[in-house]
Design a protein around this motif. Structure first.
Motif, PDB file in Angstrom:
ATOM      1  N   ASN A  70      52.110 -12.325  59.396  1.00 47.66           N
ATOM      2  CA  ASN A  70      53.089 -13.317  58.969  1.00 47.66           C
ATOM      3  C   ASN A  70      52.516 -14.721  58.849  1.00 47.66           C
ATOM      4  O   ASN A  70      53.252 -15.687  58.670  1.00 47.66           O
ATOM      5  CB  ASN A  70      54.269 -13.327  59.959  1.00 47.66           C
ATOM      6  CG  ASN A  70      55.013 -12.004  59.961  1.00 47.66           C
ATOM      7  OD1 ASN A  70      55.193 -11.415  58.902  1.00 47.66           O
ATOM      8  ND2 ASN A  70      55.428 -11.550  61.135  1.00 47.66           N
ATOM      9  N   ARG A  71      51.196 -14.860  58.968  1.00 46.50           N
ATOM     10  CA  ARG A  71      50.606 -16.194  58.876  1.00 46.50           C
ATOM     11  C   ARG A  71      50.561 -16.667  57.435  1.00 46.50           C
ATOM     12  O   ARG A  71      50.447 -15.879  56.505  1.00 46.50           O
ATOM     13  CB  ARG A  71      49.192 -16.182  59.469  1.00 46.50           C
ATOM     14  CG  ARG A  71      49.195 -15.948  60.978  1.00 46.50           C
ATOM     15  CD  ARG A  71      47.795 -16.088  61.529  1.00 46.50           C
ATOM     16  NE  ARG A  71      47.789 -15.882  62.971  1.00 46.50           N
ATOM     17  CZ  ARG A  71      48.016 -16.826  63.854  1.00 46.50           C
ATOM     18  NH1 ARG A  71      48.260 -18.060  63.455  1.00 46.50           N
ATOM     19  NH2 ARG A  71      48.002 -16.572  65.143  1.00 46.50           N
ATOM     20  N   LYS A  72      50.618 -17.962  57.254  1.00 42.64           N
ATOM     21  CA  LYS A  72      50.549 -18.513  55.919  1.00 42.64           C
ATOM     22  C   LYS A  72      49.121 -18.442  55.391  1.00 42.64           C
ATOM     23  O   LYS A  72      48.160 -18.478  56.143  1.00 42.64           O
ATOM     24  CB  LYS A  72      51.030 -19.976  55.917  1.00 42.64           C
ATOM     25  CG  LYS A  72      52.509 -20.129  56.288  1.00 42.64           C
ATOM     26  CD  LYS A  72      52.918 -21.580  56.231  1.00 42.64           C
ATOM     27  CE  LYS A  72      54.404 -21.734  56.576  1.00 42.64           C
ATOM     28  NZ  LYS A  72      54.826 -23.154  56.533  1.00 42.64           N
ATOM     29  N   ALA A  73      49.019 -18.320  54.079  1.00 36.59           N
ATOM     30  CA  ALA A  73      47.697 -18.239  53.467  1.00 36.59           C
ATOM     31  C   ALA A  73      46.928 -19.528  53.713  1.00 36.59           C
ATOM     32  O   ALA A  73      47.465 -20.626  53.590  1.00 36.59           O
ATOM     33  CB  ALA A  73      47.837 -17.980  51.972  1.00 36.59           C
ATOM     34  N   GLN A  74      45.650 -19.361  54.102  1.00 34.52           N
ATOM     35  CA  GLN A  74      44.801 -20.518  54.353  1.00 34.52           C
ATOM     36  C   GLN A  74      43.541 -20.387  53.520  1.00 34.52           C
ATOM     37  O   GLN A  74      42.858 -19.380  53.576  1.00 34.52           O
ATOM     38  CB  GLN A  74      44.416 -20.585  55.837  1.00 34.52           C
ATOM     39  CG  GLN A  74      45.618 -20.635  56.766  1.00 34.52           C
ATOM     40  CD  GLN A  74      45.177 -20.538  58.212  1.00 34.52           C
ATOM     41  OE1 GLN A  74      44.231 -21.198  58.615  1.00 34.52           O
ATOM     42  NE2 GLN A  74      45.858 -19.717  58.987  1.00 34.52           N
ATOM     43  N   THR A  79      44.869 -11.531  52.847  1.00 37.23           N
ATOM     44  CA  THR A  79      44.958 -11.565  51.391  1.00 37.23           C
ATOM     45  C   THR A  79      44.242 -12.788  50.845  1.00 37.23           C
ATOM     46  O   THR A  79      43.472 -12.705  49.869  1.00 37.23           O
ATOM     47  CB  THR A  79      46.433 -11.560  50.941  1.00 37.23           C
ATOM     48  OG1 THR A  79      47.083 -10.397  51.463  1.00 37.23           O
ATOM     49  CG2 THR A  79      46.529 -11.569  49.425  1.00 37.23           C
ATOM     50  N   SER A  80      44.478 -13.937  51.475  1.00 35.31           N
ATOM     51  CA  SER A  80      43.814 -15.161  51.050  1.00 35.31           C
ATOM     52  C   SER A  80      42.300 -15.066  51.242  1.00 35.31           C
ATOM     53  O   SER A  80      41.518 -15.494  50.394  1.00 35.31           O
ATOM     54  CB  SER A  80      44.382 -16.352  51.828  1.00 35.31           C
ATOM     55  OG  SER A  80      43.691 -17.537  51.514  1.00 35.31           O
ATOM     56  N   ASP A 101      44.836 -15.355  56.965  1.00 30.66           N
ATOM     57  CA  ASP A 101      45.588 -14.456  56.107  1.00 30.66           C
ATOM     58  C   ASP A 101      44.586 -13.598  55.335  1.00 30.66           C
ATOM     59  O   ASP A 101      43.754 -14.102  54.584  1.00 30.66           O
ATOM     60  CB  ASP A 101      46.456 -15.250  55.126  1.00 30.66           C
ATOM     61  CG  ASP A 101      47.202 -14.344  54.180  1.00 30.66           C
ATOM     62  OD1 ASP A 101      48.177 -13.717  54.603  1.00 30.66           O
ATOM     63  OD2 ASP A 101      46.781 -14.261  53.004  1.00 30.66           O
ATOM     64  N   ASN A 125      47.972 -10.914  62.105  1.00 32.49           N
ATOM     65  CA  ASN A 125      48.104 -12.111  61.278  1.00 32.49           C
ATOM     66  C   ASN A 125      49.056 -11.888  60.110  1.00 32.49           C
ATOM     67  O   ASN A 125      49.098 -12.674  59.188  1.00 32.49           O
ATOM     68  CB  ASN A 125      46.739 -12.544  60.730  1.00 32.49           C
ATOM     69  CG  ASN A 125      46.213 -11.560  59.679  1.00 32.49           C
ATOM     70  OD1 ASN A 125      46.653 -10.411  59.639  1.00 32.49           O
ATOM     71  ND2 ASN A 125      45.305 -12.012  58.855  1.00 32.49           N
TER      72      ASN A 125
END
Length: 614
Positions: free
Chosen positions: A355-359, A438-439, A436, A353
């Protein structure tokens, strides 16, 4: 100690060239970093290097004219003023050479420092981005040790040689034409004499690198013993159990083994240097013999002979220096490659994951483990096996079980610090690996069983839980009040600005284990997270403080998805549901009263603990 290091056999010239190309694969990346560290400085450095390289030939030309003018003056064919002109020009050329050399060193040092800082920062940043599983492997620490050694030692020498190599190359080219005026054979002869030690040095460097690479684990173990013997964490036990001498002997044994390997390498280097130096001296002697023969034949004037003789010696010196620099850079490329291999670890181990955008997970999440199994890297024994568990949104779960049952591992899987070996974890119906990380982690807070004791101020120790509130005093104090740390903090000399620990500040304050644990709790409470995990949050607290912590946990965890891990079974009553783990399986679940009625593992553990309070 490691087993005896084996060295490569003698290689053919073709094999050496292929090895050189392989070793230098990291050079383009290093040059790119070098360029990015300071474009203007690098350009200026190249100009200065060019001027520095041409300087020796200019000096030789001026020296020749000075000698010829002096002889003409003695013979009455030249005025004294012309001799003085050439003398002044020669002195100015030498002064300019000194100025250029020192300028090159100064600018080069600055660019090197920038590059070293850039790579060091990338190493540290990469360590923070690697999956936690990497830290379970001794091979990872060996790789980190080699990368750090490359940054601390080799990268600096590599850049130093790279900085001076252009100047040396320009000097060789300019002197080559000058020496070839006497005979094209002279530079060829000097080149042959220089290549012999070069091939031997490259082979020695390769052997030395392989030996050091194999001894990385021993070097780390040596550093571990030395750190333990001279720092505070082990000081009390070393004295109590009288084991200092035992560890000194262990350290001495490893040190002697490493020393023997290094002495062996140094002996080989001495032999290599002697053979190479003798070869160089013989070829230089043959060349100078040819120069004397040319002078005897009347091919040179006295001034031309003096400068040509000097040019031959300088040519050999610059040629040897240049080729030695190449050999040294070739040696260092092994270590530079280790740096880039470590930097590439993040890309090779990046979760799917990445490169996935933060959700942002909406509201308080429901979490579900589906057939989750997990084994730590390098082990075959699974810690969790086919585990199924659903945590409802806003539900408080108590995880109970003996040591090694998998409680802390389950919590780390929930936070995305590890990935399941089999199965999946769903957050509101979505696979955690598709979110994501981090998110997701910003929505979680945890007090780890082995929490950190940051050697900074009290405020920072709490504020690290949410950097956005690091300077927000009301939020910091509110978290401290919830954890029970505020009362202790108010007694500190500078309260929330008091430095903690004495490792880096003589005025730092030492805290008890329980006081540090309260700060760890405050750190977790500062983050208004939707998921709260407490792993043995009262292990270092006294009975009164423990009761207060659990009372606060009941209030703080209201409306959150919470996980409480504890060996104190009385605290499990705070949970909506109790999960009992044994050997990586869920063997019981229910409320406190339901599990007592069931009279299984939980009831047995509870009765054992209750017995000591009767």
């Amino acid at each position: 100690m490691s087993s005896q290091t084996s060295f490569p056999k003698q290689r053919t010239p073709g094999q050496m060239l292929r090895a050189l190309r392989g070793n230098w694969g990291a050079l383009p990346r290093l040059l790119l970093l070098f360029w990015q560290s300071g474009r203007k400085e690098v350009m200026f450095l190249l100009v200065v290097s060019l001027a520095t390289g041409v300087a020796p030939v200019v000096q030789l030309v001026f020296l020749r004219h000075l000698i010829d003018s002096a002889l003409s003056f003695i013979n009455g064919q030249e005025r004294l003023s012309m001799v003085l002109v050439w003398l002044v020009l020669l002195l100015l050329a030498y002064i300019a050479g000194i100025f250029l050399l020192q300028t090159e060193h100064w600018i080069g040092f600055g660019v090197q420092e920038l590059l070293k800082a850039r790579i060091q920062e990338r190493l540290l940043k990469n360590a923070g981005q690697l999956p936690l599983g990497q830290f379970e492997s001794a091979a990872y620490y060996d790789q980190l040790e080699r990368a750090q050694k490359g940054v601390d030692n080799q990268i600096f020498s590599t850049l130093a040689f790279m900085v001076q190599t252009p100047a040396t190359f320009f000097s060789i080219v300019s002197l080559l034409f000058y020496v070839a005026l006497g005979s094209p054979l002279f530079p060829c002869l000097l080149l042959i004499g220089t290549l012999l030690p070069l091939t031997m040095i490259i082979r020695h460097h390769k052997q030395r690198y392989l030996a050091e690479r194999k001894l990385t684990s021993d070097e780390r173990r040596l550093n571990y013993f030395e750190e333990m013997l001279r720092t505070r964490p082990a000081a009390a036990e070393l004295r109590l159990f009288h084991i200092q001498e035992h560890f000194l002997q262990l350290r001495r044994h490893i040190f002697n083994g490493l020393r023997d390997h290094r002495l062996q390498q140094e002996r080989k280097l001495v032999v290599t240097s002697i053979i190479g130096d003798v070869g160089q001296t013989l070829t230089l002697g043959l060349t100078l013999f040819g120069v004397v023969a040319l002078m005897a034949a009347g091919s040179f004037s006295l001034g031309a002979y003096a400068t040509y003789f000097n040019a031959v010696i300088q040519f050999q010196q610059f040629l040897f220096t240049f080729l030695l620099d190449i050999a040294t850079i070739d040696r260092d490329m092994h270590y530079i490659q280790d740096i880039f291999e470590y930097l590439d670890l993040v890309q090779s181990s990046q979760p799917p994951n990445g490169n996935r955008k933060a959700q942002q997970t909406p509201n308080v999440p429901a979490i579900q483990f589906e057939q989750v199994s997990f084994s730590y890297p390098g082990t075959e024994h699974p810690v969790l096996r086919n585990l199924n568990l659903r945590i409802q949104a806003g539900e408080r779960i108590a995880l109970i079980g003996e040591n090694g049952a998998g409680k802390s591992t389950l919590a780390k899987l929930l936070l995305g610090l590890y990935q399941p070996t089999e199965g999946r974890i769903l957050v509101n119906g979505k696979d955690l690996r598709e979110l994501d990380f981090t998110s997701w982690r910003t929505q979680c807070a945890m007090v780890f069983q082995s929490f950190m004791r940051y050697q900074v101020t009290t405020r920072e120790n709490i504020g690290f839980g949410d950097l956005r509130q690091l300077t927000h005093e009301p939020a910091i104090r509110s978290a401290a009040l919830k954890s029970g740390a505020d009362e202790m903090i108010q007694r500190l000399p500078q309260q929330y600005e008091t430095p903690l620990g004495k490792a880096y500040d003589e005025n730092g304050q030492d805290l008890s284990g329980g006081q540090w644990q309260k700060l760890a709790l405050a750190r977790a409470y500062l983050r208004n997270a939707a998921v709260l995990v407490l792993d043995e949050p009262t292990a270092a607290l006294d009975a009164r403080a423990e009761v207060e912590v659990y009372r606060q946990f009941r209030d703080v965890s209201h409306g959150k998805s919470a996980l409480l891990i504890s060996h104190r079974l009385g605290s499990a009553r705070l949970a909506d549901r109790i999960i009992v783990l044994e050997n990586g399986h869920i063997v019981e679940e229910g409320t406190h009263s339901e599990l007592l009625t069931h009279d299984g593992l939980y009831a047995a553990m509870f009765k054992i603990q209750a017995h000591w309070y009767q």
